[in-house]
Scaffold this motif. Structure first.
Motif, PDB file in Angstrom:
ATOM      1  N   GLU A 716       0.811  -1.211   0.000  1.00 57.72           N
ATOM      2  CA  GLU A 716       0.000   0.000   0.000  1.00 57.72           C
ATOM      3  C   GLU A 716       0.850   1.269   0.000  1.00 57.72           C
ATOM      4  OE1 GLU A 716      -3.951   1.526   2.332  1.00 57.72           O
ATOM      5  OE2 GLU A 716      -2.289   0.842   3.568  1.00 57.72           O
ATOM      6  N   LYS A 717       1.981   1.212   0.689  1.00 56.35           N
ATOM      7  CA  LYS A 717       2.823   2.394   0.829  1.00 56.35           C
ATOM      8  C   LYS A 717       4.274   1.993   0.633  1.00 56.35           C
ATOM      9  CE  LYS A 717       3.813   6.182   4.061  1.00 56.35           C
ATOM     10  NZ  LYS A 717       3.476   6.760   5.394  1.00 56.35           N
ATOM     11  N   GLY A 718       5.044   2.860  -0.045  1.00 56.58           N
ATOM     12  CA  GLY A 718       6.444   2.526  -0.223  1.00 56.58           C
ATOM     13  C   GLY A 718       7.164   3.552  -1.063  1.00 56.58           C
ATOM     14  N   ILE A 731      14.563   6.318 -12.453  1.00 56.97           N
ATOM     15  CA  ILE A 731      13.767   6.818 -11.336  1.00 56.97           C
ATOM     16  C   ILE A 731      14.701   7.375 -10.264  1.00 56.97           C
ATOM     17  CG2 ILE A 731      12.124   6.218  -9.502  1.00 56.97           C
ATOM     18  CD1 ILE A 731      10.896   6.151 -12.284  1.00 56.97           C
ATOM     19  N   GLY A 732      14.637   8.707 -10.048  1.00 52.84           N
ATOM     20  CA  GLY A 732      15.382   9.282  -8.937  1.00 52.84           C
ATOM     21  C   GLY A 732      14.779   8.840  -7.621  1.00 52.84           C
ATOM     22  N   GLU A 733      13.488   8.998  -7.512  1.00 54.91           N
ATOM     23  CA  GLU A 733      12.727   8.428  -6.396  1.00 54.91           C
ATOM     24  C   GLU A 733      11.256   8.448  -6.761  1.00 54.91           C
ATOM     25  OE1 GLU A 733      12.458   8.597  -1.548  1.00 54.91           O
ATOM     26  OE2 GLU A 733      12.634  10.493  -2.617  1.00 54.91           O
ATOM     27  N   MET A 734      10.545   7.401  -6.374  1.00 51.64           N
ATOM     28  CA  MET A 734       9.101   7.330  -6.565  1.00 51.64           C
ATOM     29  C   MET A 734       8.469   6.902  -5.256  1.00 51.64           C
ATOM     30  SD  MET A 734       6.867   5.403  -9.545  1.00 51.64           S
ATOM     31  CE  MET A 734       7.755   3.844  -9.417  1.00 51.64           C
ATOM     32  N   LYS A 735       7.528   7.705  -4.762  1.00 49.69           N
ATOM     33  CA  LYS A 735       6.812   7.414  -3.519  1.00 49.69           C
ATOM     34  C   LYS A 735       5.349   7.182  -3.829  1.00 49.69           C
ATOM     35  CE  LYS A 735       9.740  10.463  -0.690  1.00 49.69           C
ATOM     36  NZ  LYS A 735       9.733  11.652   0.213  1.00 49.69           N
ATOM     37  N   TRP A 736       4.754   6.279  -3.072  1.00 43.90           N
ATOM     38  CA  TRP A 736       3.324   6.057  -3.217  1.00 43.90           C
ATOM     39  C   TRP A 736       2.689   5.788  -1.867  1.00 43.90           C
ATOM     40  CZ3 TRP A 736       6.951   2.416  -4.636  1.00 43.90           C
ATOM     41  CH2 TRP A 736       6.875   1.160  -4.022  1.00 43.90           C
ATOM     42  N   ASP A 737       1.389   6.042  -1.788  1.00 43.26           N
ATOM     43  CA  ASP A 737       0.617   5.798  -0.574  1.00 43.26           C
ATOM     44  C   ASP A 737      -0.798   5.443  -0.984  1.00 43.26           C
ATOM     45  OD1 ASP A 737      -0.081   5.554   2.064  1.00 43.26           O
ATOM     46  OD2 ASP A 737      -0.138   7.709   2.486  1.00 43.26           O
ATOM     47  N   LYS A 738      -1.376   4.486  -0.275  1.00 45.43           N
ATOM     48  CA  LYS A 738      -2.709   4.000  -0.591  1.00 45.43           C
ATOM     49  C   LYS A 738      -2.800   3.562  -2.056  1.00 45.43           C
ATOM     50  CE  LYS A 738      -4.837   6.838   2.982  1.00 45.43           C
ATOM     51  NZ  LYS A 738      -5.800   7.931   3.301  1.00 45.43           N
ATOM     52  N   GLY A 739      -1.685   3.019  -2.538  1.00 47.95           N
ATOM     53  CA  GLY A 739      -1.658   2.473  -3.885  1.00 47.95           C
ATOM     54  C   GLY A 739      -1.525   3.495  -4.986  1.00 47.95           C
TER      55      GLY A 739
END
Length: 822
Positions: A716-718, A731-739
C-alpha cells in the motif's frame, strides 16, 4: 513542445540519498544456528571467485568455486553429415508425419551422446578450505548473517566466556577470499587450516607458511579434463605462532588472524589453456597481502557498493523483520512481511553483482556456486530460458555492467556457432541450440527431443538490443552489430515455406521441452520461434537504421519479416503454442514458451493487443501457478505485464514458500539461504523474481514508461529509487501511498521525449497530455499482425485499467519531478 531545463543533483547528495534509503532497512540475512547443509550456507562472490560459508564454530567450511573450473577441454560438439536427415525431418513434418519426424530426430541425435561427441561439460567445484577449532564444540550466543549492503558474511559466538567473530568476504578489489578472525581476549585463537577436493586429481601441501591446493577438472564423455587450478592460502597473525605440517597450517594462541585465499586456473579463453595457475595465484595473493584488512575491507565495500547502491526499495516493515530469515520464509504466507520481499529483490541484485562481473564468465545455472562434480543439468548455460532469465534484472535494476560477460560470450558463440549453422543447416551466420558451456559448444545437447531447438542465438541476441535501448550506446551497438547480423542471416537461410499458408517458419524445432502428442515435440513454426525471429528481424532492421548501414540486407530481412505467421488464438481461447491448434487443456508444463511475446518481449500489450493478451491470460490460468522456481519467476513477470499486481504477488508468495527437502521435482520454493529451488537449486528463479518485482513497479515498453503498473494491495505504501527504463530514463525516487503515486522524480541520461503512463493523474512543470505515437525512437512499437482466431474460441474481453499518458521533453542530464493531483 517547450523544452524544460532542470537542475542537476550533486553527486555527493545523490549518493547520500541512496545511503539514507538503504540504511532505513538493513539488508541482512540472519540465522541463529550454523548451516546444516549446502542450502543453508551463505554465498559470497566477486564475479570470478565464489564461496559458500557454513558457519560451524568447531569446523568451518568455505566451499570454493572459480568460474572457469569446468570439466573437459576446448572443442565444439557439432555432428557431421546430419543435414540430409534434417531435410528429411522437415519433409516428414510438412507431410504431417509427426511421429516419424520425431523418431528420425531421435535417431539422428540420440539421447545419450555418441562416442565422438559430447552434450556439454559440467561446471565443477575446486573443493573446500577447512578451519578446525577443536575446542569450539560447545558454544553459545550464536549469530550468523550475510550483509548484502556490504557483501560480507559474519559468524559470532561464545566459547568459555570468550567472544569470537569471523568476517568473510570475496574481495571485489583484491580478487581473493578474505577471512578475519578475532576474539575479545588475547591469545585465544588456535586452529588448523587444510583443504579437500572431490576432484580425482588433486593435491594439498604446504610451502613457506602457505597452504597450496591444486587439481585438475574431470573427464566426461569423450573429453579429457584439462583445466588445472591452484589455490594458495596465506595468513597474517597478530600474536601467536604459525607452524607447518605436511598438508596443514597450525595457528596457536593468536590475537587476530587475517587469511587470504587466492585461486587461479590455466584458462585463457574458450580455445586456449596457456595460463600458469601457480604464478597467477601467487601474484594475486602477494599483491593482496600488502594491504591491511581495514583498507582491503573498505576497498571491497566501495567497489561493490558502486553497483549495489544504485537501487533502493522500501515496501514497509513489520515485526517479522526481527526474526531469522529461515523463520520468515516459513511464516511468510501467513504473516505480513513486506521487508522480506524487498530483501529478496535486493538479494537477486546481490547475486548478479557477485556472479557476473565485467571481464569474467556469465552467471551459469547456479551463478558461480556449486559443490558438485556432476551438478544438476551440469550447471551449464541453458539458453532456452535459464541463462536469459539470469540477466533480466541487469538493465531494469541498474546493473548494466553485469550484462557484459553475457555479451562477451555472444562474441565467442558467433564464431563457434558458424560451424553448427554451416554443417547442420547449410546456412550462413551462426546459431546454437538449447545449451552451451565454457567451451562455447553450439551443437545439439540431450538428443533430438530436448535439443532440436536451433533458437538459442535468437533469444540471446535480444539482450544486445535491449542493452542499447536502455543505454543508447551506439558504440556498443556498432561493436555487436556483426553478432546480431549473423543471427539474422542464419534465420534468413533456414526459414522454410510451409505448404498450407505459405508462411516462412523454422523447421525442425520444438516448443522448448513440451509435447503436443505422446513423446512428440518436433514441429515447424512454433509460436515462440515465430516471436523470436520476429524480434531478431525487427532488431536488425532498426539497428541498420541507427547505424546507417546495410540497407540492402535490412530490405531483404523486411521481406521475410512480412511472411512470418501471425499469432493464433486456439479452440480453448488460448494463445496457441504450435502452428496448429494442438494445445491440451490439462497441460501444466513448466515451460510456457509461447508467452515470450508477452515477456520478456513486448509484442503483446493489454492496451494495444487485448485479444492476444486475453488469450495469453487464459493460457496462464490453464497452466496453473505452482511450478518450478524459475517458472514461477517468469509468471511474476507475465502477471505484471497483465497489470495484475495481486496475482503477481501471489506468485511471489508461492515462490517464497519453504522449498521441499527432496532434491528433485517441480514444486519450486525457496531454501533457507534464499536460494531458488527448482528443486534442486537453480539461480534463475532468484533473478526472475527480482526482475518481476521491478516490472511490478516500473515498465518501459509499449511506447511508454509505465509507473506502478502492477502494484499489489499489500504494498500500500512505499518508495523506490534507481530503477531504469528504456531511453536512458531513471527513477530518482518514486513514492506512493494507498496504492497511488505521491511523487516521482525522473532523470534523463539521453534526453528526448518522456512519455509517462500512470494510473493516477499527475501534475508538474512541462507536462502535457500525450498524443499520437511517441516520437522517441527508443520506444518504437512493433507492428503486430492481427491474430487468427479459432471459430471455437470464446473471448469475453479484458478490462483495461484507466490510465493517463503524458509527454515531457527532457534534456540530457536533466531531471524532473511530478506529483499526484489532489
Amino acid at each position: 513542445m517547450k523544452i524544460i531545463k532542470y537542475k542537476r543533483v550533486a553527486g555527493f547528495l545523490f549518493f547520500m540519498l541512496f545511503a539514507i534509503q538503504l540504511n532505513a532497512q538493513k539488508l541482512i540475512l540472519k540465522y541463529d544456528k550454523p548451516a546444516s547443509n549446502w542450502n543453508e550456507a551463505l554465498p559470497i562472490g566477486n564475479g570470478r571467485l565464489g564461496a559458500m560459508i557454513f558457519g560451524n564454530p568447531q569446523k568451518e567450511e568455505l566451499q570454493l568455486n572459480e568460474e572457469t573450473i569446468w570439466a573437459g577441454e576446448p572443442g565444439n560438439n557439432v555432428p557431421k553429415n546430419t543435414f540430409g536427415n534434417i531435410e528429411a525431418i522437415r519433409k516428414l513434418i510438412f507431410d504431417k508425419k509427426y511421429k516419424e519426424a520425431q523418431d528420425l530426430s531421435n535417431e539422428t541425435f540420440p539421447r545419450q551422446a555418441p562416442k565422438d561427441l559430447n552434450y556439454g561439460m559440467p561446471y565443477q567445484t575446486a573443493g573446500s578450505v577447512w578451519f578446525d577449532f577443536p575446542e569450539h564444540e560447545k558454544f553459545s550466543n550464536y549469530k550468523r548473517d550475510l550483509d548484502i549492503e556490504n557483501a560480507v558474511t559474519s559468524v559470532s559466538y561464545k566459547v568459555n566466556g570468550i567472544s569470537y567473530k569471523r568476517e568473510i568476504l570475496a574481495s571485489f578489489s583484491d580478487d581473493v577470499i578474505i577471512v578475519k578472525l578475532t576474539a575479545d581476549k588475547k591469545k585465544s585463537i588456535s586452529f588448523s587450516i587444510t583443504s579437500t577436493s572431490p576432484q580425482v586429481l588433486n593435491s594439498v601441501k604446504t610451502s613457506e607458511n602457505r597452504l597450496i591446493f591444486a587439481g585438475t577438472s574431470g573427464s566426461t564423455d569423450n573429453k579429457i579434463g584439462r583445466i588445472n587450478y591452484v589455490g594458495q592460502v596465506g595468513c597474517i597473525l597478530k600474536g601467536g605462532t604459525l607452524t607447518v605440517k605436511a598438508d596443514k597450517l597450525f595457528i596457536d594462541k593468536a590475537d587476530e588472524v587475517v587469511i587470504r585465499i587466492a585461486l587461479a586456473t590455466n584458462f585463457k579463453n574458450y580455445k586456449e589453456l596457456s595460463e600458469n595457475p601457480f604464478q597467477k595465484s601467487e601474484a594475486v595473493l602477494e599483491k593482496a597481502s600488502q594491504k591491511n584488512y581495514a583498507t582491503a575491507y573498505q576497498n571491497h565495500v566501495s567497489a561493490y557498493q558502486k553497483y549495489f547502491n544504485r537501487v533502493s526499495l522500501n515496501l514497509g516493515d513489520s515485526p517479522q523483520s526481527k526474526k531469522t530469515t529461515d523463520v520468515r520464509i516459513k511464516e511468510f504466507n501467513a504473516s505480513y512481511d513486506p521487508q522480506l520481499v524487498a530483501l529478496y529483490f535486493q538479494f537477486g541484485r546481490y547475486l548478479l553483482v557477485s556472479s557476473s562481473q565485467p571481464g569474467n564468465q556469465p552467471a551459469n545455472l547456479q551463478g558461480i556456486w556449486n559443490h558438485k562434480l556432476s551438478p544438476p543439468w551440469d550447471s551449464k548455460y541453458t539458453v532456452n530460458i535459464n541463462t536469459e532469465m539470469n540477466y533480466w534484472p541487469a538493465e531494469t535494476t541498474n546493473l548494466s555492467e553485469m550484462h557484459q560477460p553475457l555479451f562477451s560470450m555472444l562474441k565467442d558463440l558467433a564464431v563457434t556457432g558458424q560451424e553448427s549453422a554451416k554443417e547442420m543447416y547449410h546456412a550462413r551466420g551462426w546459431n546454437l541450440h538449447h545449451n552451451t558451456d565454457l567451451w562455447r559448444i553450439t551443437g545439439i545437447v540431450d538428443g533430438g527431443f530436448y535439443g532440436m531447438w536451433p533458437m538459442g542465438g535468437a533469444w540471446l541476441t535480444q539482450h544486445l538490443w535491449q542493452h542499447y535501448l536502455y543505454t543508447g550506446d551506439t558504440a556498443f551497438l556498432k561493436e555487436y552489430y556483426p553478432v546480431m547480423k549473423g543471427a539474422a542471416q542464419f534465420y534468413l537461410d533456414v526459414l522454410q515455406e510451409e505448404p498450407e499458408k505459405k508462411w516462412l517458419v523454422v523447421s525442425p524445432s520444438i516448443s522448448p521441452e513440451n509435447t503436443y502428442q505422446g513423446g512428440v515435440g518436433v514441429s515447424a513454426g512454433t509460436t515462440m520461434d515465430n516471436q523470436l525471429v520476429f524480434d531478431v528481424f525487427n532488431n536488425i532492421i532498426n539497428a541498420c537504421k541507427v547505424l546507417e548501414t546495410d540497407r540492402n540486407f535490412a530490405d531483404s530481412v523486411a521481406v521475410a519479416l512480412k511472411r512470418l505467421p501471425p499469432m493464433q488464438i486456439g479452440q480453448h481461447s488460448q494463445l496457441q503454442e504450435w502452428l496448429h491448434d494442438w494445445d491440451k487443456l490439462n497441460d501444466k508444463h513448466r515451460h510456457i514458451s509461447h508467452l515470450y511475446g508477452l515477456f520478456p518481449s513486448g509484442q503483446l500489450s493489454p492496451l494495444r493487443t487485448p485479444e492476444l493478451v486475453e488469450a495469453a491470460k487464459n493460457t496462464l490460468i490453464s497452466r496453473g501457478d505452482v511450478s518450478t522456481g524459475w517458472s514461477m519467476g517468469w509468471k511474476v513477470n507475465w502477471w505484471a505485464r497483465l497489470l495484475d499486481g495481486n496475482k503477481a504477488f501471489k506468485l511471489i508468495k508461492d515462490q517464497l514458500r519453504p522449498a521441499p527437502m527432496e532434491s528433485k521435482g517441480e514444486s519450486g520454493g525457496t531454501y533457507p539461504n534464499l536460494f531458488d529451488a527448482h528443486p534442486p537449486f537453480q539461480i534463475d528463479g532468484n533473478f526472475g523474481c527480482t526482475a518481476g518485482i521491478s516490472e511490478m513497479l516500473l515498465q518501459s515498453y509499449d511506447g511508454v514508461v509505465h509507473l506502478l503498473p502492477a502494484l499489489p494491495d499489500e504494498w500500500e505504501k512505499g518508495n523506490v529509487a534507481g530503477l531504469k527504463a528504456q531511453g536512458g530514463f531513471e527513477i530518482g525516487e518514486m513514492k506512493w501511498d494507498k496504492g497511488k503515486i505521491i511523487s516521482v522524480t525522473i532523470k534523463s541520461n539521453l534526453g528526448g521525449n518522456l512519455r509517462l503512463r500512470s494510473h493516477s493523474k499527475l501534475k508538474g512543470k512541462g507536462l502535457t497530455f500525450a498524443k499520437g505515437e511517441n516520437p522517441n525512437s527508443f520506444f518504437k512499437i512493433p507492428d503486430i499482425q492481427n491474430p487468427i482466431i479459432s471459430a471455437k474460441a470464446k473471448l469475453i474481453g479484458i478490462k483495461s485499467p484507466k490510465v493517463f499518458e503524458y509527454d515531457i521533453k527532457m534534456e540530457k542530464g536533466g531531471s524532473c519531478t511530478f506529483y499526484a493531483e489532489e
